[in-house]
Design a protein around this motif. Structure first.
Motif, PDB file in Angstrom:
ATOM      1  N   THR A  79       0.753  -1.232   0.120  1.00 18.35           N
ATOM      2  CA  THR A  79      -0.168  -0.046  -0.110  1.00 18.35           C
ATOM      3  C   THR A  79       0.686   1.142  -0.121  1.00 18.35           C
ATOM      4  O   THR A  79       0.437   2.296   0.519  1.00 18.35           O
ATOM      5  CB  THR A  79      -1.053   0.091   1.310  1.00 18.35           C
ATOM      6  N   GLU A  80       2.019   1.212  -0.585  1.00 19.44           N
ATOM      7  CA  GLU A  80       2.903   2.285  -0.626  1.00 19.44           C
ATOM      8  C   GLU A  80       4.158   2.057  -1.539  1.00 19.44           C
ATOM      9  O   GLU A  80       4.309   1.040  -2.032  1.00 19.44           O
ATOM     10  CB  GLU A  80       3.441   2.639   0.575  1.00 19.44           C
ATOM     11  N   GLY A  81       4.485   2.977  -2.093  1.00 19.67           N
ATOM     12  CA  GLY A  81       5.521   2.749  -3.109  1.00 19.67           C
ATOM     13  C   GLY A  81       5.884   4.041  -4.126  1.00 19.67           C
ATOM     14  O   GLY A  81       5.050   5.099  -4.272  1.00 19.67           O
ATOM     15  N   PRO A  82       6.773   4.040  -4.984  1.00 16.91           N
ATOM     16  CA  PRO A  82       6.987   5.182  -5.821  1.00 16.91           C
ATOM     17  C   PRO A  82       5.723   5.304  -6.828  1.00 16.91           C
ATOM     18  O   PRO A  82       5.256   6.563  -7.144  1.00 16.91           O
ATOM     19  CB  PRO A  82       8.262   4.588  -6.597  1.00 16.91           C
ATOM     20  N   CYS A  83       5.321   4.189  -7.474  1.00 19.42           N
ATOM     21  CA  CYS A  83       4.063   4.403  -8.335  1.00 19.42           C
ATOM     22  C   CYS A  83       2.900   5.005  -7.590  1.00 19.42           C
ATOM     23  O   CYS A  83       2.223   5.783  -8.268  1.00 19.42           O
ATOM     24  CB  CYS A  83       3.856   3.125  -8.924  1.00 19.42           C
ATOM     25  N   LEU A  84       2.451   4.433  -6.584  1.00 20.54           N
ATOM     26  CA  LEU A  84       1.268   4.890  -5.756  1.00 20.54           C
ATOM     27  C   LEU A  84       1.682   6.476  -5.642  1.00 20.54           C
ATOM     28  O   LEU A  84       0.571   7.259  -5.361  1.00 20.54           O
ATOM     29  CB  LEU A  84       1.033   4.038  -4.589  1.00 20.54           C
ATOM     30  N   THR A  85       2.646   6.736  -5.119  1.00 18.44           N
ATOM     31  CA  THR A  85       2.971   8.092  -4.826  1.00 18.44           C
ATOM     32  C   THR A  85       3.034   9.069  -5.856  1.00 18.44           C
ATOM     33  O   THR A  85       2.224  10.106  -5.890  1.00 18.44           O
ATOM     34  CB  THR A  85       4.213   8.248  -4.111  1.00 18.44           C
ATOM     35  N   ALA A  86       3.410   8.610  -7.063  1.00 22.97           N
ATOM     36  CA  ALA A  86       3.487   9.353  -8.262  1.00 22.97           C
ATOM     37  C   ALA A  86       1.980   9.639  -8.721  1.00 22.97           C
ATOM     38  O   ALA A  86       1.461  10.690  -8.990  1.00 22.97           O
ATOM     39  CB  ALA A  86       4.009   8.625  -9.486  1.00 22.97           C
ATOM     40  N   CYS A  87       0.854   8.537  -8.539  1.00 15.34           N
ATOM     41  CA  CYS A  87      -0.316   8.663  -8.843  1.00 15.34           C
ATOM     42  C   CYS A  87      -1.075   9.675  -7.790  1.00 15.34           C
ATOM     43  O   CYS A  87      -1.622  10.524  -8.321  1.00 15.34           O
ATOM     44  CB  CYS A  87      -1.268   7.455  -8.617  1.00 15.34           C
ATOM     45  N   GLU A  88      -0.899   9.471  -6.511  1.00 15.11           N
ATOM     46  CA  GLU A  88      -1.523  10.116  -5.506  1.00 15.11           C
ATOM     47  C   GLU A  88      -1.144  11.682  -5.322  1.00 15.11           C
ATOM     48  O   GLU A  88      -2.030  12.638  -5.306  1.00 15.11           O
ATOM     49  CB  GLU A  88      -1.352   9.402  -4.242  1.00 15.11           C
ATOM     50  N   GLU A  89       0.145  11.826  -5.648  1.00 16.89           N
ATOM     51  CA  GLU A  89       0.750  13.248  -5.668  1.00 16.89           C
ATOM     52  C   GLU A  89       0.892  13.948  -6.803  1.00 16.89           C
ATOM     53  O   GLU A  89       1.400  15.009  -6.944  1.00 16.89           O
ATOM     54  CB  GLU A  89       2.057  13.295  -4.697  1.00 16.89           C
ATOM     55  N   GLN A  90       0.602  13.140  -8.015  1.00 21.81           N
ATOM     56  CA  GLN A  90       0.830  13.787  -9.277  1.00 21.81           C
ATOM     57  C   GLN A  90       2.205  14.403  -9.595  1.00 21.81           C
ATOM     58  O   GLN A  90       2.461  15.456 -10.111  1.00 21.81           O
ATOM     59  CB  GLN A  90      -0.210  14.780  -9.548  1.00 21.81           C
ATOM     60  N   ARG A  91       3.281  13.613  -9.304  1.00 24.44           N
ATOM     61  CA  ARG A  91       4.608  14.161  -9.387  1.00 24.44           C
ATOM     62  C   ARG A  91       5.587  12.892  -9.973  1.00 24.44           C
ATOM     63  O   ARG A  91       5.119  11.767  -9.387  1.00 24.44           O
ATOM     64  CB  ARG A  91       5.131  14.774  -8.140  1.00 24.44           C
ATOM     65  N   THR A  92       6.516  13.213 -10.473  1.00 29.57           N
ATOM     66  CA  THR A  92       7.499  12.251 -11.049  1.00 29.57           C
ATOM     67  C   THR A  92       8.261  11.810  -9.637  1.00 29.57           C
ATOM     68  O   THR A  92       8.775  12.438  -8.942  1.00 29.57           O
ATOM     69  CB  THR A  92       8.486  12.605 -11.944  1.00 29.57           C
TER      70      THR A  92
END
Length: 244
Positions: A79-92
């Motif tokens: 339930t966490e990681g770079p891809c989920l963070t990119a989706c949720e925060e809309q940043r690379t």
């Protein structure tokens, strides 16, 4: 894949892909494979997946191969990681080396165990209510330099509209499928009520009450009980007469 994209611009290839593929799933799968080949034709293996986040639920809608899909799904497990963070925060989000990066420690450590050393996640720009990211995995540490990241961001910006169209088509197909299922269930229930009315010489309201009572006592859904009643008299499961 190389012979298919040689000499074609990204826009040309996507237009051809939309015309040549038979459905949304096939389009997205070929899109992920194209991403893996087009963006990073480097030494070491490069894998690509596309994560779609809707109603707080994440899922991989396409992947270049099964290994890429497993890496995405591993992230959903944590339930966490770079891809989920990119989706949720809309940043690379960039992980230069999974063996030294201290963010999302559980996931990154597991990715390293699967042979992944670098990760790049770039968000697509979609409509409200849906977020997505292109997930790129490499078996080489430091695989994505500043130029690679800029290329990926440009590519994603160019292809966001194509993905948005694919998501719309998928949502439409899902809605149509749900509607068909609902109508088929309604048809089965109506036929079952008619059977109960004939067998018990009762009203429609009384027949529906009987159907709900059986459903409750057996802990089964009304539509399942209705379907079993219809098939018990030798009839095939009913089909709706509505064409969509």
């Amino acid at each position: 894949m190389a012979d298919q994209v040689a000499g074609h611009s990204t826009t040309d290839y996507l237009q051809d892909l939309l015309l040549d593929t038979d459905g949304v799933e096939e389009f997205l799968t070929e899109f992920a494979r194209f991403s893996a080949f087009r963006l990073f034709p480097q030494s070491g293996e490069t894998l690509c997946g596309i994560t779609l986040l809707r109603s707080r639920r994440a899922g991989t809608v396409a992947s270049s191969n099964e290994a890429a899909k497993k890496l995405d799904e591993l992230q959903y497990l944590f339930t966490e990681g770079p891809c989920l963070t990119a989706c949720e925060e809309q940043r690379t989000v960039h992980v230069a080396d999974t063996t030294t990066d201290e963010r999302w420690s559980g996931y990154v450590a597991n990715a390293a165990e699967h042979g992944v050393r670098s990760i790049l996640a770039v968000p697509f720009t979609l409509e409200a209510g849906a977020r997505a990211a292109l997930n790129v995995y490499s078996t080489q540490p430091g695989a994505f330099g500043a130029e690679d990241i800029a290329t990926a961001e440009t590519f994603v910006a160019q292809t966001s509209r194509a993905l948005m169209l694919a998501v719309r088509l998928a949502q439409h197909s899902e809605s149509i499928g749900n509607l068909k299922t609902a109508m088929q269930s309604r048809t089965a229930i109506d036929i079952a009520i008619g059977i109960i009315m004939a067998q018990n010489r009762c009203s429609q309201t009384e027949a529906f009450t009987i159907l709900k009572s059986v459903s409750s006592s057996r802990n089964q859904k009304v539509r399942e009980i209705a379907a079993s009643i219809v098939t018990s008299i030798g009839q095939a499961e009913p089909e709706t007469h509505f064409d969509l």
